[in-house]
Enzyme design. Structure first.
Site, PDB file in Angstrom:
ATOM      1  CG  ASN A 177      42.391  61.484  29.223  1.00 12.02           C
ATOM      2  OD1 ASN A 177      42.606  61.564  28.021  1.00 12.02           O
ATOM      3  ND2 ASN A 177      41.283  60.968  29.711  1.00 12.02           N
ATOM      4  CB  CYS A 178      46.633  60.158  25.679  1.00 12.44           C
ATOM      5  SG  CYS A 178      47.691  59.015  24.792  1.00 12.44           S
TER       6      CYS A 178
END
Length: 114
Positions: free
Chosen positions: A9-10
């Site tokens: 999710n970065c």
């Protein structure tokens, strides 16, 4: 083949994986939240990259560390800390035939992988 370490999710990791897919570059992605890091893996990274290049001192994780933790200089202790808190390393971390690299910049990746 490249091995990419990061967190799915970065935003920077997402951009880098999209870039690799767009340019048909083979890679293996390791989400360090789903597949926890071993201290030995991080120690290998620290033997190749100085801590200043590996540790993300702008991260929330870094800011939440104690002053004693921030002052660590021993690679064994740093490796243990990063293995416990994988959001401390700069992402994505790429392991390729030339070694280990952190971060994503389109121009650098174009020179390196195309």
């Amino acid at each position: 083949m490249l091995t990419i370490y990061g967190i799915k999710n970065c935003d920077t990791v997402k951009k880098s994986l999209k870039w690799l897919d767009k340019h048909s570059v083979d890679y293996q992605f390791i989400d360090v939240r789903e597949q926890p890091l071993e201290k030995e893996t991080v120690l290998d990274w620290l033997n190749e990259l100085p801590a200043e290049q590996l540790i993300n001192k702008r991260s929330t994780s870094w800011r939440n560390l104690s002053d004693d933790q921030k002052a660590l200089t021993d690679n064994n202790q740093l490796a243990e800390l990063v293995a416990e808190q994988p959001t401390l390393f700069k992402r994505p971390l790429v392991k390729d035939s030339d070694g280990i690299h952190c971060g994503f910049k389109d121009a650098q990746w174009s020179k390196r992988y195309l």
